[in-house]
Design an enzyme around this catalytic site. Structure first.
Site, PDB file in Angstrom:
ATOM      1  N   THR A   1     -27.307  11.847   0.167  1.00 48.69           N
ATOM      2  CA  THR A   1     -28.323  10.921  -0.342  1.00 48.69           C
ATOM      3  C   THR A   1     -28.196   9.620   0.452  1.00 48.69           C
ATOM      4  O   THR A   1     -27.188   8.913   0.328  1.00 48.69           O
ATOM      5  CB  THR A   1     -28.105  10.643  -1.844  1.00 48.69           C
ATOM      6  OG1 THR A   1     -28.152  11.884  -2.539  1.00 48.69           O
ATOM      7  CG2 THR A   1     -29.193   9.721  -2.373  1.00 48.69           C
TER       8      THR A   1
ATOM      9  N   LYS B   1     -36.520  11.779  -3.608  1.00 46.66           N
ATOM     10  CA  LYS B   1     -35.271  11.656  -4.377  1.00 46.66           C
ATOM     11  C   LYS B   1     -35.151  10.247  -4.982  1.00 46.66           C
ATOM     12  O   LYS B   1     -34.812  10.084  -6.153  1.00 46.66           O
ATOM     13  CB  LYS B   1     -34.095  11.948  -3.441  1.00 46.66           C
ATOM     14  CG  LYS B   1     -32.743  11.510  -3.928  1.00 46.66           C
ATOM     15  CD  LYS B   1     -31.913  12.632  -4.459  1.00 46.66           C
ATOM     16  CE  LYS B   1     -30.612  12.077  -5.027  1.00 46.66           C
ATOM     17  NZ  LYS B   1     -29.934  12.966  -5.909  1.00 46.66           N
TER      18      LYS B   1
ATOM     19  N   LYS C   1     -25.582   3.700  -6.920  1.00 44.10           N
ATOM     20  CA  LYS C   1     -25.807   3.902  -5.475  1.00 44.10           C
ATOM     21  C   LYS C   1     -27.277   4.247  -5.209  1.00 44.10           C
ATOM     22  O   LYS C   1     -27.913   3.661  -4.334  1.00 44.10           O
ATOM     23  CB  LYS C   1     -24.916   5.042  -4.967  1.00 44.10           C
ATOM     24  CG  LYS C   1     -25.208   5.427  -3.529  1.00 44.10           C
ATOM     25  CD  LYS C   1     -24.710   6.798  -3.130  1.00 44.10           C
ATOM     26  CE  LYS C   1     -25.411   7.228  -1.848  1.00 44.10           C
ATOM     27  NZ  LYS C   1     -25.028   8.548  -1.376  1.00 44.10           N
TER      28      LYS C   1
HETATM   29  P1  NAD Z   1     -17.654  13.250  -1.898  1.00 45.69           P
HETATM   30  O1  NAD Z   1     -17.170  11.880  -1.610  1.00 45.69           O
HETATM   31  O2  NAD Z   1     -16.959  14.095  -2.919  1.00 45.69           O
HETATM   32  O3  NAD Z   1     -17.689  14.127  -0.532  1.00 45.69           O
HETATM   33  C1  NAD Z   1     -18.090  13.607   0.705  1.00 45.69           C
HETATM   34  C2  NAD Z   1     -17.098  14.111   1.736  1.00 45.69           C
HETATM   35  O4  NAD Z   1     -17.565  13.763   3.038  1.00 45.69           O
HETATM   36  C3  NAD Z   1     -15.700  13.501   1.594  1.00 45.69           C
HETATM   37  O5  NAD Z   1     -14.767  14.536   1.368  1.00 45.69           O
HETATM   38  C4  NAD Z   1     -15.476  12.797   2.933  1.00 45.69           C
HETATM   39  O6  NAD Z   1     -14.124  12.855   3.374  1.00 45.69           O
HETATM   40  C5  NAD Z   1     -16.402  13.572   3.838  1.00 45.69           C
HETATM   41  N1  NAD Z   1     -16.737  12.909   5.093  1.00 45.69           N
HETATM   42  C6  NAD Z   1     -17.163  11.644   5.314  1.00 45.69           C
HETATM   43  N2  NAD Z   1     -17.394  11.444   6.633  1.00 45.69           N
HETATM   44  C7  NAD Z   1     -17.120  12.618   7.251  1.00 45.69           C
HETATM   45  C8  NAD Z   1     -17.183  13.063   8.604  1.00 45.69           C
HETATM   46  N3  NAD Z   1     -17.563  12.262   9.602  1.00 45.69           N
HETATM   47  N4  NAD Z   1     -16.828  14.333   8.878  1.00 45.69           N
HETATM   48  C9  NAD Z   1     -16.445  15.182   7.893  1.00 45.69           C
HETATM   49  N5  NAD Z   1     -16.382  14.823   6.594  1.00 45.69           N
HETATM   50  C10 NAD Z   1     -16.708  13.558   6.275  1.00 45.69           C
HETATM   51  O7  NAD Z   1     -19.201  13.087  -2.278  1.00 45.69           O
HETATM   52  P2  NAD Z   1     -20.114  14.151  -3.083  1.00 45.69           P
HETATM   53  O8  NAD Z   1     -20.015  13.858  -4.544  1.00 45.69           O
HETATM   54  O9  NAD Z   1     -19.846  15.511  -2.562  1.00 45.69           O
HETATM   55  O10 NAD Z   1     -21.569  13.665  -2.629  1.00 45.69           O
HETATM   56  C11 NAD Z   1     -22.045  13.923  -1.316  1.00 45.69           C
HETATM   57  C12 NAD Z   1     -23.466  13.377  -1.209  1.00 45.69           C
HETATM   58  O11 NAD Z   1     -24.294  14.041  -2.191  1.00 45.69           O
HETATM   59  C13 NAD Z   1     -23.581  11.882  -1.489  1.00 45.69           C
HETATM   60  O12 NAD Z   1     -24.501  11.329  -0.596  1.00 45.69           O
HETATM   61  C14 NAD Z   1     -24.065  11.826  -2.941  1.00 45.69           C
HETATM   62  O13 NAD Z   1     -24.821  10.653  -3.212  1.00 45.69           O
HETATM   63  C15 NAD Z   1     -24.934  13.082  -3.001  1.00 45.69           C
HETATM   64  N6  NAD Z   1     -25.073  13.642  -4.344  1.00 45.69           N
HETATM   65  C16 NAD Z   1     -23.975  13.797  -5.128  1.00 45.69           C
HETATM   66  C17 NAD Z   1     -24.126  14.342  -6.409  1.00 45.69           C
HETATM   67  C18 NAD Z   1     -22.927  14.523  -7.311  1.00 45.69           C
HETATM   68  O14 NAD Z   1     -23.117  14.822  -8.510  1.00 45.69           O
HETATM   69  N7  NAD Z   1     -21.683  14.387  -6.815  1.00 45.69           N
HETATM   70  C19 NAD Z   1     -25.397  14.708  -6.877  1.00 45.69           C
HETATM   71  C20 NAD Z   1     -26.496  14.577  -6.026  1.00 45.69           C
HETATM   72  C21 NAD Z   1     -26.325  14.038  -4.758  1.00 45.69           C
END
Ligand code: NAD
Length: 295
Positions: free
Chosen positions: A94, A169, A244
């Site tokens: 997102t 979104k 966020k």
């Molecule tokens: P998270 O922080 O659990 O996972 C993100 C991962 O990306 C981390 O493990 C981080 O180490 C990794 N990362 C960052 N830079 C990197 C790179 N260059 N190479 C490899 N890995 C890298 O976050 P999440 O909860 O999985 O959310 C991910 C996205 O989805 C976000 O943008 C969030 O807003 C969106 N989202 C999350 C949810 C939810 O319920 N968690 C729901 C809808 C949307």
């Protein structure tokens, strides 16, 4: 079978990778954090030694990072140069609409294809393969991404050109924030007028005030047994994530000069909510702050 690199094996990315493997695809993952790499290996996902290493043989690259800056940096530092020209980049984090368009232009300039495909449905949706994907990109790129998105989600909408998945979104979550606050205010007002929660629920859930924020995410315990209010507001959808997303909405409101006063106010209230313990609570927990007058 498609060769896929899935980068960002966090709360969302890892279960998405697992569903792609279940659908018969050849998935290689990568994350910067050792704990995420260990969890991926434990879930049976092969992990590459770097992002570049993961994408070098891939036909499709899916990114699921925390924020836009991670996407832009990873694209420009290594991913676009390491991938074979013509690779389809599906960007599912997102991020802001303008960041999604920047990422798209960078990918195309490097000879690749790109769609933005943010999700809703949370970790449960990622685990169950029931995410909703909102997709921005060309018809051809959408068609190429569709079978993979169908392995991870159940509702996939092509919203228009580059960036318009993120636009959908941000608009949806602005509605959600405003309606969750309105439902919370109505329950607190009802309490002060002597109205039982169940009575208000029975009326509103069948009347013109009906919305997801009351019928699924009811902010008081009782009427909807599965809502986070029944488990002390454990998320669900955490206040930090709502704050966020509203930050991204505010950015879009300002850039377009839109008169969105309710959206602005919701952003302020959820920013305050997420500064304290609301960050880790379900966003419906804002009812406590409204009741106590602390938000
Ligand atoms: P998270 O922080 O659990 O996972 C993100 C991962 O990306 C981390 O493990 C981080 O180490 C990794 N990362 C960052 N830079 C990197 C790179 N260059 N190479 C490899 N890995 C890298 O976050 P999440 O909860 O999985 O959310 C991910 C996205 O989805 C976000 O943008 C969030 O807003 C969106 N989202 C999350 C949810 C939810 O319920 N968690 C729901 C809808 C949307």
């Amino acid at each position: 079978m498609t060769r896929i690199a899935l980068l960002g094996l966090g709360h969302m990315g890892l279960p998405m990778a697992v569903n792609l493997v279940r659908a018969g695809h050849d998935v290689h993952g990568f994350d910067l954090v050792p704990a995420a790499i260990d969890a991926a290996r434990a879930a049976g996902i092969p992990v590459a030694s770097s992002g570049a290493d993961a994408v070098v043989d891939a036909e499709v690259v899916i990114t699921m990072f925390p924020a836009g800056r991670h996407v832009i940096t990873a694209y420009s530092d290594e991913l676009l140069a390491a991938a074979v020209p013509g690779t389809l980049f599906i960007e599912s984090s997102t991020i802001a609409v303008d960041e999604a368009r920047t990422a798209h232009e960078m990918a195309v300039a490097a000879g690749h294809r790109n769609v933005d495909a943010p999700v809703s449905g949370g970790v449960v949706g990622a685990e169950n393969g029931t995410l909703a994907f909102m997709v921005g990109g060309s018809d051809d790129d959408f068609a190429a991404a569709l079978p993979l998105l169908e392995a991870m989600g159940k509702r996939i909408v092509h919203c228009g050109g580059p960036g318009l998945g993120q636009a959908a979104k941000v608009c949806n979550n602005m509605i959600l924030a405003v309606s969750q606050i309105a439902v919370a205010e109505a329950f607190v007002l009802g309490e002060r007028l002597g109205l039982e929660h169940q009575a208000l629920f029975d009326v509103v859930s069948q009347a013109s005030g009906q919305c997801w924020s009351i019928t699924t995410n009811c902010p008081v315990p009782g009427p909807v047994p599965t809502s986070p209010a029944n488990r002390d507001y454990q998320p669900g959808f955490a206040g930090a994530l709502m704050a966020k997303d509203l930050g991204l909405a505010l950015q879009a409101i300002d850039q377009t000069g839109t008169d969105a006063r309710m959206g602005r106010l919701a952003q302020q209230l959820y920013a305050a909510f997420a500064e304290g313990d609301g960050a880790a609570r379900d966003f419906s927990g804002i009812i406590t702050d409204i009741r106590e007058g602390t938000v």
